[in-house]
Write an enzyme that holds these catalytic residues in place. Sequence first.
Site, PDB file in Angstrom:
ATOM      1  N   GLY A  44      44.026 -10.916 -15.412  1.00  0.00           N
ATOM      2  CA  GLY A  44      44.144 -10.719 -16.852  1.00  0.00           C
ATOM      3  C   GLY A  44      45.543 -10.329 -17.251  1.00  0.00           C
ATOM      4  N   GLY A  46      47.371  -7.314 -19.827  1.00  0.00           N
ATOM      5  CA  GLY A  46      47.277  -6.202 -20.758  1.00  0.00           C
ATOM      6  C   GLY A  46      48.274  -6.372 -21.880  1.00  0.00           C
ATOM      7  N   THR A  47      48.372  -5.349 -22.721  1.00  0.00           N
ATOM      8  CA  THR A  47      49.280  -5.421 -23.860  1.00  0.00           C
ATOM      9  C   THR A  47      50.711  -5.676 -23.417  1.00  0.00           C
ATOM     10  OG1 THR A  47      47.847  -3.847 -24.997  1.00  0.00           O
ATOM     11  CG2 THR A  47      50.028  -4.199 -25.933  1.00  0.00           C
ATOM     12  N   ILE A  50      51.141  -8.278 -16.851  1.00  0.00           N
ATOM     13  CA  ILE A  50      50.174  -9.122 -16.152  1.00  0.00           C
ATOM     14  C   ILE A  50      49.450  -8.275 -15.108  1.00  0.00           C
ATOM     15  CG2 ILE A  50      49.934 -11.162 -14.678  1.00  0.00           C
ATOM     16  CD1 ILE A  50      52.615 -12.132 -15.952  1.00  0.00           C
ATOM     17  N   VAL A  51      48.149  -8.525 -14.935  1.00  0.00           N
ATOM     18  CA  VAL A  51      47.341  -7.723 -14.015  1.00  0.00           C
ATOM     19  C   VAL A  51      46.779  -8.612 -12.900  1.00  0.00           C
ATOM     20  CG1 VAL A  51      45.443  -6.077 -13.801  1.00  0.00           C
ATOM     21  CG2 VAL A  51      46.688  -6.255 -15.970  1.00  0.00           C
ATOM     22  N   LYS A  66      49.414  -4.029 -11.775  1.00  0.00           N
ATOM     23  CA  LYS A  66      49.908  -4.451 -13.090  1.00  0.00           C
ATOM     24  C   LYS A  66      51.426  -4.568 -13.060  1.00  0.00           C
ATOM     25  CE  LYS A  66      49.685  -3.204 -17.994  1.00  0.00           C
ATOM     26  NZ  LYS A  66      49.031  -2.323 -18.988  1.00  0.00           N
ATOM     27  N   ASP A 161      44.238   1.184 -29.539  1.00  0.00           N
ATOM     28  CA  ASP A 161      43.871  -0.215 -29.291  1.00  0.00           C
ATOM     29  C   ASP A 161      42.515  -0.300 -28.598  1.00  0.00           C
ATOM     30  OD1 ASP A 161      44.189  -2.951 -29.453  1.00  0.00           O
ATOM     31  OD2 ASP A 161      45.316  -3.110 -27.576  1.00  0.00           O
TER      32      ASP A 161
END
Length: 358
Positions: A44, A46-47, A50-51, A66, A161
């Site tokens: 995925g 995140g804000t 990259i994870v 991350k 968020d």
Amino acid sequence: MSQCQIWVRHHLCCSFQIPTLAASLFQLGRCRSVKEFEKLNRIGEGTYGIVYRARDTQTDEIVALKKVRMDKEKDGIPISSLREITLLLRLRHPNIVELKEVVVGNHLESIFLVMGYCEQDLASLLENMPTPFSEAQVKCILLQVLRGLQYLHRSFIIHRDLKVSNLLMTDKGCVKTADFGLARAYGVPVKPMTPKVVTLWYRAPELLLGTTTQTTSIDMWAVGCILAELLAHKPLLPGTSEIHQIDLIVQLLGTPSENIWPGFSKLPLAGQYSLRKQPYNNLKHKFPWLSEAGLRLLNFLFMYDPKKRATAGDCLESSYFKEKPLPCEPELMPTFPHHRNKRAAPAATEGQSKRCRP
């Protein structure tokens, strides 16, 4: 806390450029190299980074790795990432994602955050699970979110968020709030902050109307949206623009006024919108099967006036969690091996969930 964490926490307040920071950490032997982790697949984004799902080759532990996105213009680490690291180093709670350590990149040009790994996020589960969560399971999830949030707010931090895609769940049913890229510490006096935060569908009305005075109440509005989404099995207020979002809120809760929200008419953008005249609260029509205690909780979370909105502590005391069906224990939450294996596959989808498009 490791020697590396202590050093990073002490020095992140300085204006390090990232190559300088990474080289300093590595040369001083304070942080490990990312070479010690085997990247298994990308899971995925995140804000602000990259994870990856990765394996610690020293311990065989599966972690989330991350990669912190660099600021190309300034050749350094974005201030948002600095905030996330410093905040996560302060936080230790079962319902908040754990920052285990900071490691440096192969060529000392980047840094990575080693996080506790959670098998799934709620957004993709809600989209793909064959049977929706039961009300007992919804209560279990929400209680964990509220406990983490109470700890966060008592630590004088606003997440800013909250949404289902930022709620992770382990195979043992433990729910953890993640992605602190927009989080801020707050205090007295409250400092002005930009209203352009929180994913649109979860954004509180005061933010939509331009307030720069942000408190923990913006997180609590998002909790109301999350609870409603878990109960209805779909987003409650899926606006396509800010004006559409405000209109959806008015359709659901009625038109705000000075009587129920003192200071409403003085908000920066209040005069720019022509709000429809809608005198009714339609939450009961939206959730006709929900108990009175459940409706009271939703109404408390959806108070227009931020000063009257429920706190995490208020919600934890709600009679909704004390009536049947009672919250199930986390260990009794369903597991999703098919979904987990899908996420773990090398060709796993990297796109964002449809639930977090705005």
